[in-house]
Design a protein around this motif. Structure first.
Motif, PDB file in Angstrom:
ATOM      1  N   GLY A   1      -0.664   4.091 -14.976  1.00  0.00           N
ATOM      2  CA  GLY A   1      -1.050   2.803 -14.007  1.00  0.00           C
ATOM      3  C   GLY A   1      -0.256   1.694 -13.838  1.00  0.00           C
ATOM      4  O   GLY A   1      -0.503   1.170 -12.921  1.00  0.00           O
ATOM      5  N   ALA A   2       1.479   1.538 -14.158  1.00  0.00           N
ATOM      6  CA  ALA A   2       1.995   0.962 -13.724  1.00  0.00           C
ATOM      7  C   ALA A   2       1.857   0.817 -12.062  1.00  0.00           C
ATOM      8  O   ALA A   2       1.648   1.827 -10.994  1.00  0.00           O
ATOM      9  CB  ALA A   2       3.881   1.212 -13.835  1.00  0.00           C
ATOM     10  N   SER A   3       1.866  -0.744 -11.939  1.00  0.00           N
ATOM     11  CA  SER A   3       1.807  -1.621 -10.685  1.00  0.00           C
ATOM     12  C   SER A   3       3.095  -0.639  -9.235  1.00  0.00           C
ATOM     13  O   SER A   3       4.012  -0.739  -9.519  1.00  0.00           O
ATOM     14  CB  SER A   3       2.196  -3.114 -10.935  1.00  0.00           C
ATOM     15  N   GLY A   4       1.894  -1.133  -8.477  1.00  0.00           N
ATOM     16  CA  GLY A   4       2.582  -0.308  -6.991  1.00  0.00           C
ATOM     17  C   GLY A   4       2.577   1.341  -7.160  1.00  0.00           C
ATOM     18  O   GLY A   4       3.546   1.558  -6.239  1.00  0.00           O
ATOM     19  N   GLN A   5       2.223   1.840  -8.572  1.00  0.00           N
ATOM     20  CA  GLN A   5       2.696   2.676  -8.746  1.00  0.00           C
ATOM     21  C   GLN A   5       2.047   4.338  -8.162  1.00  0.00           C
ATOM     22  O   GLN A   5       1.746   5.191  -7.138  1.00  0.00           O
ATOM     23  CB  GLN A   5       4.073   3.938  -9.627  1.00  0.00           C
ATOM     24  N   ALA A   6       0.781   4.355  -9.054  1.00  0.00           N
ATOM     25  CA  ALA A   6      -0.154   4.996  -9.003  1.00  0.00           C
ATOM     26  C   ALA A   6      -1.076   5.424  -7.559  1.00  0.00           C
ATOM     27  O   ALA A   6      -0.959   3.514  -7.762  1.00  0.00           O
ATOM     28  CB  ALA A   6      -0.455   4.786 -10.049  1.00  0.00           C
ATOM     29  N   GLU A   7      -1.578   6.170  -7.314  1.00  0.00           N
ATOM     30  CA  GLU A   7      -2.440   5.520  -5.962  1.00  0.00           C
ATOM     31  C   GLU A   7      -3.945   5.809  -6.959  1.00  0.00           C
ATOM     32  O   GLU A   7      -3.778   6.830  -7.317  1.00  0.00           O
ATOM     33  CB  GLU A   7      -2.269   7.071  -5.346  1.00  0.00           C
ATOM     34  N   ARG A   8      -4.271   4.889  -6.342  1.00  0.00           N
ATOM     35  CA  ARG A   8      -5.856   4.744  -6.935  1.00  0.00           C
ATOM     36  C   ARG A   8      -6.538   5.360  -6.347  1.00  0.00           C
ATOM     37  O   ARG A   8      -8.123   6.165  -6.462  1.00  0.00           O
ATOM     38  CB  ARG A   8      -6.241   3.041  -7.278  1.00  0.00           C
ATOM     39  N   GLY A   9      -6.449   5.967  -4.830  1.00  0.00           N
ATOM     40  CA  GLY A   9      -7.798   7.058  -4.514  1.00  0.00           C
ATOM     41  C   GLY A   9      -6.454   8.039  -3.513  1.00  0.00           C
ATOM     42  O   GLY A   9      -5.467   6.721  -2.609  1.00  0.00           O
ATOM     43  N   PHE A  10      -7.125   8.831  -3.377  1.00  0.00           N
ATOM     44  CA  PHE A  10      -6.744   9.912  -2.139  1.00  0.00           C
ATOM     45  C   PHE A  10      -7.701  11.390  -1.740  1.00  0.00           C
ATOM     46  O   PHE A  10      -8.211  11.337  -2.407  1.00  0.00           O
ATOM     47  CB  PHE A  10      -5.386  10.687  -2.810  1.00  0.00           C
ATOM     48  N   ILE A  11      -7.558  11.436  -0.667  1.00  0.00           N
ATOM     49  CA  ILE A  11      -8.522  12.070   0.420  1.00  0.00           C
ATOM     50  C   ILE A  11      -7.541  13.304   0.493  1.00  0.00           C
ATOM     51  O   ILE A  11      -6.765  13.336   0.994  1.00  0.00           O
ATOM     52  CB  ILE A  11      -9.452  12.078   1.027  1.00  0.00           C
ATOM     53  N   PHE A  12      -7.395  14.520   0.134  1.00  0.00           N
ATOM     54  CA  PHE A  12      -6.996  15.742   0.762  1.00  0.00           C
ATOM     55  C   PHE A  12      -7.442  16.031   2.145  1.00  0.00           C
ATOM     56  O   PHE A  12      -9.086  16.887   1.771  1.00  0.00           O
ATOM     57  CB  PHE A  12      -6.641  16.556  -0.628  1.00  0.00           C
ATOM     58  N   GLN A  13      -7.022  15.735   3.044  1.00  0.00           N
ATOM     59  CA  GLN A  13      -8.003  16.516   4.191  1.00  0.00           C
ATOM     60  C   GLN A  13      -7.876  17.407   4.548  1.00  0.00           C
ATOM     61  O   GLN A  13      -9.213  18.094   4.476  1.00  0.00           O
ATOM     62  CB  GLN A  13      -7.727  15.664   4.846  1.00  0.00           C
ATOM     63  N   ASN A  14      -6.556  18.524   4.438  1.00  0.00           N
ATOM     64  CA  ASN A  14      -7.198  20.122   4.725  1.00  0.00           C
ATOM     65  C   ASN A  14      -7.357  20.569   3.401  1.00  0.00           C
ATOM     66  O   ASN A  14      -8.220  21.681   3.479  1.00  0.00           O
ATOM     67  CB  ASN A  14      -5.696  19.985   3.755  1.00  0.00           C
ATOM     68  N   LEU A  15      -7.760  19.859   1.898  1.00  0.00           N
ATOM     69  CA  LEU A  15      -8.255  20.913   1.149  1.00  0.00           C
ATOM     70  C   LEU A  15      -9.688  20.765   0.879  1.00  0.00           C
ATOM     71  O   LEU A  15     -10.172  21.134   0.652  1.00  0.00           O
ATOM     72  CB  LEU A  15      -6.916  20.450  -0.064  1.00  0.00           C
ATOM     73  N   GLY A  16      -9.909  19.246   1.134  1.00  0.00           N
ATOM     74  CA  GLY A  16     -11.668  18.756   1.365  1.00  0.00           C
ATOM     75  C   GLY A  16     -11.924  18.014  -0.656  1.00  0.00           C
ATOM     76  O   GLY A  16     -12.534  18.110  -0.895  1.00  0.00           O
ATOM     77  N   TRP A  17     -11.038  17.993  -1.448  1.00  0.00           N
ATOM     78  CA  TRP A  17     -11.079  17.150  -2.074  1.00  0.00           C
ATOM     79  C   TRP A  17     -10.942  16.085  -2.013  1.00  0.00           C
ATOM     80  O   TRP A  17      -9.071  15.384  -1.246  1.00  0.00           O
ATOM     81  CB  TRP A  17      -9.621  17.723  -3.050  1.00  0.00           C
ATOM     82  N   MET A  18     -11.728  15.136  -3.112  1.00  0.00           N
ATOM     83  CA  MET A  18     -11.592  13.432  -3.013  1.00  0.00           C
ATOM     84  C   MET A  18     -11.789  13.183  -4.413  1.00  0.00           C
ATOM     85  O   MET A  18     -12.530  13.199  -4.876  1.00  0.00           O
ATOM     86  CB  MET A  18     -12.535  13.073  -1.960  1.00  0.00           C
ATOM     87  N   ILE A  19     -11.129  11.904  -4.565  1.00  0.00           N
ATOM     88  CA  ILE A  19     -10.233  11.846  -5.993  1.00  0.00           C
ATOM     89  C   ILE A  19     -10.216  10.085  -5.820  1.00  0.00           C
ATOM     90  O   ILE A  19      -9.536   8.795  -4.898  1.00  0.00           O
ATOM     91  CB  ILE A  19      -9.022  12.024  -6.280  1.00  0.00           C
ATOM     92  N   VAL A  20     -10.646   9.143  -7.118  1.00  0.00           N
ATOM     93  CA  VAL A  20     -10.659   7.914  -6.874  1.00  0.00           C
ATOM     94  C   VAL A  20     -10.557   7.854  -8.541  1.00  0.00           C
ATOM     95  O   VAL A  20     -11.085   8.337  -9.180  1.00  0.00           O
ATOM     96  CB  VAL A  20     -11.842   7.050  -6.910  1.00  0.00           C
ATOM     97  N   LYS A  21      -9.722   6.498  -8.476  1.00  0.00           N
ATOM     98  CA  LYS A  21      -9.281   6.564 -10.128  1.00  0.00           C
ATOM     99  C   LYS A  21      -9.294   4.632  -9.961  1.00  0.00           C
ATOM    100  O   LYS A  21      -9.742   3.776  -9.049  1.00  0.00           O
ATOM    101  CB  LYS A  21      -7.998   6.677 -10.455  1.00  0.00           C
TER     102      LYS A  21
END
Length: 663
Positions: free
Chosen positions: A362-382
């Motif tokens: 969770g280091a500042s500026g490193q971890a993506e807090r959300g991502f949508i895999f457009q091709n794969l069809g997965w969605m993740i939010v932290k």
């Protein structure tokens, strides 16, 4: 990315000439130096314990009876345990033999190498059909490829001390088992064009062994061309988003061996042939960090596990080569952490692990807090719960996350799980995915979708008119909306899942809508998921009392709609319309309309991929209402509808006093 690799293949492979080149990094001196580093102390202790046992016990036998067990009964675990123990002992003793004061280790290493060379087949019986002689001769599966690669690297590292006859035996076995059928006779194997881990592992392992053992220049050039073609096939299974449909475990396997081969080829060609470049490679490299939720727990769709050991050497190499920002604690997996005891991971963990490239979770500026895999069809939010109470109790923020799965039901290592979702809190997937089951003959045979781990019955998706989700590419999640407001941690997603339930005769349309929000009421100690399932019908749906008898004998199975939630945590009914799963650090409250939905929780005992017993609790909401069609015409343009709306509140785990006060 595929075009760039073809360009490398066409323009550079044949320009390399006949100049002799080598893989200088595989040296005993370097390995001895690396193993003396303090950060490898725990790993070396593990290796030494395993190796000392191997020095004092005979190698496990791969007997005829064990070999025939798979074709006779479908059981594969017993043979494979002995097979992988043999590989693990060989790996550990190969490391111990680096100590020049241990002639006993070198002698044992020679005996083990000779023993492995004498195996009837390097393949697993599960990959040989009925296991007859014609299916064994010249066959190359994942583990035959891993074996030849392992032997090639061990003989290269210990070349100056091994008996010449052992070295010649290894070269001879590699020639007739691998190089002749693959490169000289150019037999066709299904994995050569596979768009999943087999092409990278089989192609890459054979290719690395060729770089180390082949002396014939024309055959070596054929091996490079062949292996690059396999790598193209492997990459074709990824979209530009870098998502791995097989899940995190198979990312480690497939992309790991892709990376291992590309690095050896780059070193061998002195930088002329570099396949680890481009935006697609960078996206694939980032996959494990994007699907890491917290505390070493990952999204585990398909045949993956929640707690995955990511090779530290692999991540360190990717950090240096593609600029991967690692926000995970530094940890070197042990040889005994891997049930298959893979040599390739072990060796590169020793050679490449680099603690300084790791950051804090969770280091500042490193971890993506959300991502949508457009091709794969997965969605993740932290996100994180970081109220003063949370910080006092846990010493810092409590990590929470949600993951949602789209895709289709014909993916590699497929589970019928469209619309599946995971709710994570404090290092634990409280509403979870069952992951991989025990691999057996039935697990990969027709009818596999009836098995718990594969069937939609083991996932957080509904049963509709007694029908589970169907298999096949036509069963697809159509993404109607996927909107991520990363700055404030909100996600809005709507999926049309109608095609997954082609067996539900009265179903006109089924959509699943998610809204995820951090701090919905302004507080910093909760997150909320609102889920709305809409079932539109071609004709009137009736109550459970009037419904047909379903395949499920429970009361829930008699309803036209049964919503289901999976957890390793046994839920508690707080009051009518309110259910709670209380995990180790966080709790989930679910509210629903108790007037329309009847609740039932079942205990389900199964075994995981490693044959370890595990218990899941499946909570079902069975629809009990009747649609009033007095004012509604039964037309396709105005279908009747059943709606299930539930709300999940995620918050820190409460003490007994807090629970009683809230109740």
């Amino acid at each position: 990315m595929e075009d760039s690799i073809h360009e490398v293949e066409n323009e550079n492979i044949n320009q390399r000439g006949n100049e002799s080149k080598s893989v200088s990094s595989l040296s005993a001196d370097r390995l001895r130096e690396m193993l003396s580093q303090p950060e490898l102390a725990t790993l070396y202790t593990d290796l030494k314990a395993y190796g000392e046992r191997a020095l004092n016990e005979p190698m496990p036998s791969l007997s005829f009876r064990l070999y025939r067990q798979f074709s006779d009964t479908g059981e594969r675990k017993t043979y494979e345990e002995a097979y992988f123990d043999r590989r693990g002992r060989l790996a550990a003793v190969a490391m111990l033999a680096l100590d020049t004061t241990r002639p006993d280790a070198l002698q044992a290493l020679e005996e083990m190498l000779w023993d492995v060379c004498g195996e009837y087949t390097w393949c697993l019986p599960a990959h040989l059909g009925t296991g007859e002689v014609n299916q064994v001769d010249g066959n190359i599966d994942l583990f035959a490829a891993e074996t030849v690669h392992m032997l090639a690297e061990i003989v290269t590292i210990h070349a100056e001390r091994l008996d010449r006859l052992v070295i010649e035996r290894i070269r001879s076995e590699a020639e007739w088992r691998i190089f002749t059928p693959l490169y000289r006779e150019q037999r066709k194997f299904h994995w050569q064009t596979a768009d999943h881990n087999w092409s990278a592992v089989c192609g890459g392992c054979c290719g690395m062994a060729a770089l180390l053992l082949l002396e014939d220049e024309s055959t070596l050039q054929e091996s490079i061309s062949h292996t690059v073609s396999c790598m193209n096939a492997f990459l074709s299974g990824y979209g530009e988003d870098g998502g791995c449909a097989e899940g995190i475990g198979y990312w480690v396997y497939g992309f790991g061996y892709f990376t291992y081969y590309t690095e050896m080829l780059r070193e061998y060609s002195e930088g002329e042939l570099d396949l680890l470049t481009g935006s697609k490679i960078t996206a694939i490299a980032a996959f494990p960090l994007r699907v890491h939720l917290s505390g070493g727990t990952y999204v585990n769709y398909s045949d993956s596990v929640e707690q995955e050991e990511i090779p530290s050497g692999l991540l360190s190499l990717l950090a240096s080569r593609v600029g991967l920002q690692i926000d995970l604690p530094f940890h070197i997996p042990l040889l005994t952490d891997d049930p298959c005891h893979r040599w390739a991971h072990l060796l590169r963990n020793v050679m490449w692990s680099d603690p300084p490239v790791y950051g804090d979770e969770g280091a500042s500026g490193q971890a993506e807090r959300g991502f949508i895999f457009q091709n794969l069809g997965w969605m993740i939010v932290k996100g994180s719960l970081d109220s003063l109470d949370t910080k006092r109790t846990y010493g810092g923020p409590l990590q929470v996350a949600i993951s949602i799965k789209g895709g289709h039901n014909d993916e590699p290592h497929n589970h019928n799980d469209l619309g599946q979702f995971i709710i994570h809190c404090g290092g634990e997937n409280i509403l979870c995915d069952p992951g991989a089951g025990l691999y057996s003959q039935a697990y990969f045979a027709p009818g596999r979708e009836q098995l718990f781990h594969i069937s939609s019955s083991g996932h957080n998706v509904p049963l509709i008119e007694g029908q589970e989700q169907c298999s096949g590419r036509q069963a697809q999640a159509h993404v109607l909306e996927a909107k991520l407001a990363e700055g404030c941690g909100e996600l809005d997603t709507t999926l049309d899942l109608t095609s997954a339930y082609s067996g539900a005769a009265s179903l006109a349309r089924y959509t699943r809508q998610f809204h995820w929000e951090m701090s919905p009421d302004g507080s910093k100690d909760r997150a909320e998921l609102r889920l709305i399932d809409r079932f539109q019908w071609k004709s009137r749906m009736v109550s459970s009392a009037e419904r047909f008898s379903s395949v499920d004998d429970s009361d829930a199975g008699c309803s036209s709609v049964v919503e289901r939630w999976m957890s390793r945590v046994q839920p508690e009914v707080v009051k009518s319309g309110n259910l709670r799963w209380q995990g180790a650090h966080g709790a989930i409250h679910m509210t629903y309309d108790a007037n329309q939905w009847k609740i039932l929780t079942e205990k389900l005992d199964t075994v995981d991929h490693d044959n370890v017993p595990v218990t899941f609790y499946r909570t079902s909401l069975s629809w009990t209402g009747v649609i009033d069609e007095t004012d509604v015409r039964i037309e396709s343009s105005n279908p009747l509808e059943t709606v299930c709306e539930v709300r999940f509140i995620i918050e820190p785990k409460m003490g007994e006093t807090e629970v009683s006060m809230r109740e």
